[in-house]
Design a protein around this motif. Structure first.
Motif, PDB file in Angstrom:
ATOM      1  N   LEU A  69       0.822  -1.212   0.000  1.00  0.00           N
ATOM      2  CA  LEU A  69       0.000   0.000   0.000  1.00  0.00           C
ATOM      3  C   LEU A  69       0.856   1.262   0.000  1.00  0.00           C
ATOM      4  O   LEU A  69       0.544   2.228  -0.703  1.00  0.00           O
ATOM      5  CB  LEU A  69      -0.937   0.014   1.206  1.00  0.00           C
ATOM      6  N   ASN A 123       0.740   3.655  -3.293  1.00  0.00           N
ATOM      7  CA  ASN A 123       0.127   4.972  -3.128  1.00  0.00           C
ATOM      8  C   ASN A 123       1.141   6.105  -3.193  1.00  0.00           C
ATOM      9  O   ASN A 123       0.786   7.214  -3.583  1.00  0.00           O
ATOM     10  CB  ASN A 123      -0.724   4.999  -1.868  1.00  0.00           C
ATOM     11  N   ARG A 127       1.290   6.511  -6.905  1.00  0.00           N
ATOM     12  CA  ARG A 127       0.092   7.220  -7.370  1.00  0.00           C
ATOM     13  C   ARG A 127       0.163   8.700  -7.054  1.00  0.00           C
ATOM     14  O   ARG A 127      -0.408   9.518  -7.775  1.00  0.00           O
ATOM     15  CB  ARG A 127      -1.163   6.622  -6.738  1.00  0.00           C
ATOM     16  N   GLU A 148      -7.649   2.557   9.815  1.00  0.00           N
ATOM     17  CA  GLU A 148      -8.723   2.482   8.818  1.00  0.00           C
ATOM     18  C   GLU A 148      -8.118   2.625   7.418  1.00  0.00           C
ATOM     19  O   GLU A 148      -7.303   3.496   7.160  1.00  0.00           O
ATOM     20  CB  GLU A 148      -9.732   3.599   9.116  1.00  0.00           C
ATOM     21  N   TYR A 149      -8.516   1.743   6.517  1.00  0.00           N
ATOM     22  CA  TYR A 149      -7.907   1.631   5.187  1.00  0.00           C
ATOM     23  C   TYR A 149      -7.885   2.958   4.427  1.00  0.00           C
ATOM     24  O   TYR A 149      -6.825   3.394   3.963  1.00  0.00           O
ATOM     25  CB  TYR A 149      -8.651   0.560   4.372  1.00  0.00           C
ATOM     26  N   ASP A 150      -9.022   3.618   4.262  1.00  0.00           N
ATOM     27  CA  ASP A 150      -9.070   4.846   3.468  1.00  0.00           C
ATOM     28  C   ASP A 150      -8.213   5.949   4.088  1.00  0.00           C
ATOM     29  O   ASP A 150      -7.553   6.713   3.377  1.00  0.00           O
ATOM     30  CB  ASP A 150     -10.510   5.331   3.291  1.00  0.00           C
ATOM     31  N   ALA A 151      -8.207   6.021   5.405  1.00  0.00           N
ATOM     32  CA  ALA A 151      -7.383   7.026   6.083  1.00  0.00           C
ATOM     33  C   ALA A 151      -5.899   6.707   5.896  1.00  0.00           C
ATOM     34  O   ALA A 151      -5.067   7.613   5.751  1.00  0.00           O
ATOM     35  CB  ALA A 151      -7.737   7.087   7.564  1.00  0.00           C
ATOM     36  N   ILE A 177      -4.572   5.169   3.264  1.00  0.00           N
ATOM     37  CA  ILE A 177      -4.267   5.534   1.875  1.00  0.00           C
ATOM     38  C   ILE A 177      -4.073   7.049   1.768  1.00  0.00           C
ATOM     39  O   ILE A 177      -3.139   7.531   1.127  1.00  0.00           O
ATOM     40  CB  ILE A 177      -5.399   5.069   0.923  1.00  0.00           C
ATOM     41  N   GLU A 178      -4.945   7.811   2.404  1.00  0.00           N
ATOM     42  CA  GLU A 178      -4.844   9.274   2.360  1.00  0.00           C
ATOM     43  C   GLU A 178      -3.554   9.752   3.030  1.00  0.00           C
ATOM     44  O   GLU A 178      -2.890  10.661   2.531  1.00  0.00           O
ATOM     45  CB  GLU A 178      -6.061   9.914   3.030  1.00  0.00           C
ATOM     46  N   ARG A 209      -0.735   9.092   0.662  1.00  0.00           N
ATOM     47  CA  ARG A 209      -0.822  10.028  -0.462  1.00  0.00           C
ATOM     48  C   ARG A 209      -0.228  11.390  -0.056  1.00  0.00           C
ATOM     49  O   ARG A 209       0.562  11.987  -0.792  1.00  0.00           O
ATOM     50  CB  ARG A 209      -2.277  10.186  -0.893  1.00  0.00           C
TER      51      ARG A 209
END
Length: 160
Positions: free
Chosen positions: A22, A26, A29, A131-134, A136-137, A140
């Motif tokens: 991840l 990311n 990305r 938490e997955y989305d946090a 990733i953010e 990023r």
């Protein structure tokens, strides 16, 4: 990601394969397309930086430490064999690696552990959200930071 006309590489020291994937995916990305080296525990990283220089030129496909010039270490704390605290301590107390920027990237948000990392010389401490989305953010945003950060002119690591 350029500093003084050179690219900055990423050395990721992370035992969790999922987190490592991840982080790398990311960061790419987010625009960080430079070289990535990954070590799956602290002992592997210490062997790379401080082991026999001839052994570093083996069939791993990794550049020898003396070939590295501009790079940042992303370091997890909780790892088998040798933890991130010991890796950080060794990197920051050795004259050949003391100037290497170290970003601690870990799930631990204990204030005592954060203080200990800064006392040992970490440059930045980032807590990986569970938490997955946090998560990733956060990676990023780290990628954007790594695109604009300025490092001193790169000097190859010296070997004793």
């Amino acid at each position: 990601m350029a500093t003084n006309g050179e690219t900055v590489g990423i050395i990721l020291i992370e035992d969790d394969d999922g987190h490592a994937t991840l982080v790398e995916r990311n960061l790419r990305r987010a625009g960080v397309s430079n070289g990535f080296l990954r070590f799956s525990d602290g002992q592997e990283a210490l062997d790379y930086f401080f082991g026999d220089p001839a052994a570093a030129d083996d069939a791993t496909g990794r550049p020898a430490p003396r070939e590295l010039t501009n790079f940042v270490v992303l370091l997890d704390l909780k790892m088998p064999r040798v933890d991130g605290f010991e890796v950080l301590r060794r990197l920051k107390t050795s004259p050949s690696t003391a100037a290497v920027p170290v970003i601690v990237l870990t799930t631990t948000d204990d204030p005592r552990e954060i203080a200990r990392c800064y006392e040992l010389g970490c440059n930045v401490y980032i807590t990986k959200p569970v938490e997955y989305d946090a998560f990733i953010e956060a990676v990023r945003r780290l990628g954007f930071f790594l695109q604009v950060v300025k490092l001193p002119p790169g000097h190859p690591l010296s070997r004793p």
